[in-house]
Design an enzyme around this catalytic site. Structure first.
Site, mmCIF file in Angstrom:
data_model
loop_
_atom_site.group_PDB
_atom_site.id
_atom_site.type_symbol
_atom_site.label_atom_id
_atom_site.label_comp_id
_atom_site.label_asym_id
_atom_site.label_seq_id
_atom_site.Cartn_x
_atom_site.Cartn_y
_atom_site.Cartn_z
ATOM 1 N N HIS A 196 -47.991 -27.288 -39.079
ATOM 2 C CA HIS A 196 -47.888 -28.346 -38.070
ATOM 3 C C HIS A 196 -47.814 -29.708 -38.758
ATOM 4 C CE1 HIS A 196 -48.636 -25.770 -34.592
ATOM 5 N NE2 HIS A 196 -48.503 -26.835 -33.823
ATOM 6 N N HIS A 243 -57.377 -26.324 -38.864
ATOM 7 C CA HIS A 243 -57.177 -26.624 -40.284
ATOM 8 C C HIS A 243 -58.291 -27.509 -40.820
ATOM 9 C CE1 HIS A 243 -53.170 -24.883 -40.775
ATOM 10 N NE2 HIS A 243 -52.854 -25.388 -39.602
#
Length: 429
Positions: A196, A243
């Protein structure tokens, strides 16, 4: 000297990888998990204290009962007493985007800052499939087809390199607890680097590099838009609990490196796709080969489908561009007309743009739905697989790879070649 610098770098990476930083950031932004007593007692620590394993590879899977949701009679909220959940500004929510293939629906958590929740939800959507199926066509049909074509090349290669790197490094997602899983769609994937963050950096900065000088607008404005876009996507991945800080920073820097290499070749790649008679064969062979490499790296996860989907889209766009050029239908403005200026916004322009976008996206969505309905059962019958469990079938390489390639190459081809022809018929070109 070099050994000392390397040791410092490793220590810094270990520090940035720790899940407790993600949990603290989420708490600061008003996200609180409803962890149970069982979770808080794991390894003799509280959820807020977070075991911080540093750099690690995917190993044990956390006990599902220790997830975001309430699993006991007296739940704790990020290590505090349960009465935090009674705050008047609290809202119970479930993780975003249930994954129908993995069956992972996640568990509840508390939101205390709705503005940040919606802001970072927007940020993470800027890296999801639905955004790209809207953004690239809008750019292609209404603003600049050349920029759209080249952006898709960068997007596909960025995603392939990022997903392949994930499957070679094989780091797990941040542990929950202490991290709250605000999103679970990509929870089955490895996490290093953040793809992303990679696409959320590559797209805006490549857009800026391709359009500055080609279109008239202030340099500072373009740079600020690209930087804001990238930061929003990157920070949203930490907020979502998907993350660590290190993975997001690595994705950001990795993407800039790939972009620096690819940017100088984009003009040659685009011209080759359009003009060379062997381009269709080369494009199909290279992209299918890359997909096979990606599928052979590890066991199935959602990254397999995303990679094949991006590569398939890039194939369809390249083939559509080749057909447009060979038929003399290419609509790129001549070099003599540069730099381009943005037209005055009027009712007629807005109406035409809305009609093009609405009709075009409807065609793409219909194309995807029809191709999906035809391709999956066909592939199941072809390989002797049962057709009553689509989820299981789509996790098999012999179905997932050709399904994604066929469906999204047709969607990409339709976007670049079929839909513009429809616009000409409807006098919307």
């Amino acid at each position: 000297m070099a050994a000392g610098a390397l040791k410092t770098l490793v220590q810094m990476c270990n520090y940035l990888q720790q899940p407790c930083h993600v949990a603290r950031f989420q708490h600061l932004c008003g996200v609180q998990g409803t962890f149970s007593d069982k979770a808080s007692a794991r390894d003799g620590e509280s959820p807020g204290a977070a075991d911080c394993p540093g750099l690690r590879k995917r190993g044990r899977s956390p006990d599902p009962s220790l997830g975001n949701g309430v699993t006991g009679d007296a739940p704790l909220v990020n290590g505090t007493e349960g009465d935090e959940s009674t705050r008047p500004d609290s809202t119970r929510a479930k993780p975003l985007r249930r994954n129908s293939l993995t069956g992972d629906v996640g568990q509840e958590f508390l939101i205390h800052n709705k503005f940040l929740f919606y802001l970072f939800t927007l940020g993470t959507e800027l890296g999801n499939e639905m955004f790209f199926i809207i953004f690239f066509p809008f750019l292609h049909w209404n603003l600049d087809a050349l920029v759209s074509r080249r952006l898709i090349v960068v997007w596909a290669w960025n995603l392939f390199v990022g997903q392949s790197t994930k499957d070679m490094v094989r780091w797990s997602r941040p542990d929950s607890p202490p991290v709250v899983k605000v999103e679970v769609f990509y929870n089955s994937e490895y996490s290093m680097p953040s793809t992303h963050a990679m696409t959320g950096t590559a797209i805006p900065f490549c857009l800026f590099m391709l359009t500055y000088g080609r279109w008239e607008y202030p340099f500072v404005f373009g740079l600020c838009v690209a930087l804001s876009w990238s930061v929003l996507v990157c920070v949203s991945r930490v907020y979502m609990g998907m993350h660590s800080v290190l993975e997001v920073i690595t994705g950001f820097l990795f993407s800039l490196l790939i972009l620096a290499v690819f940017h100088q070749f984009l003009d040659k790649i685009d011209n080759f796709y359009m003009m060379d008679h062997y381009a269709p064969l080369v494009v199909i062979f290279t992209h299918v080969s890359l997909g096979l490499v990606a599928f052979s790296l590890d066991s199935w996860s959602t990254s397999r489908g995303d990679t094949a989907q991006a590569l398939g889209t890039a194939v369809g766009v390249a083939l559509g561009s080749h057909v447009n050029y060979q038929l003399g239908l290419l609509s790129d403005p001549p070099a003599s007309s540069l730099p381009l200026t943005f037209p005055s916004i009027g009712a007629g322009l807005v109406l035409c743009s809305v009609l093009r976008f609405g009709i075009g996206v409807a065609v793409l969505l219909l194309t995807r739905m029809v191709m999906k309905a035809l391709t999956i059962p066909f592939l199941c019958r072809l390989f002797g697989l049962p057709t009553d469990d689509v989820r299981q079938a789509r996790q098999r390489m012999e179905v997932e790879l050709p399904y994604r390639y066929i469906v999204y190459s047709v969607v990409g081809f339709s976007c670049v070649c079929v839909v513009p022809l429809l616009f000409m018929v409807l006098n919307l070109a």
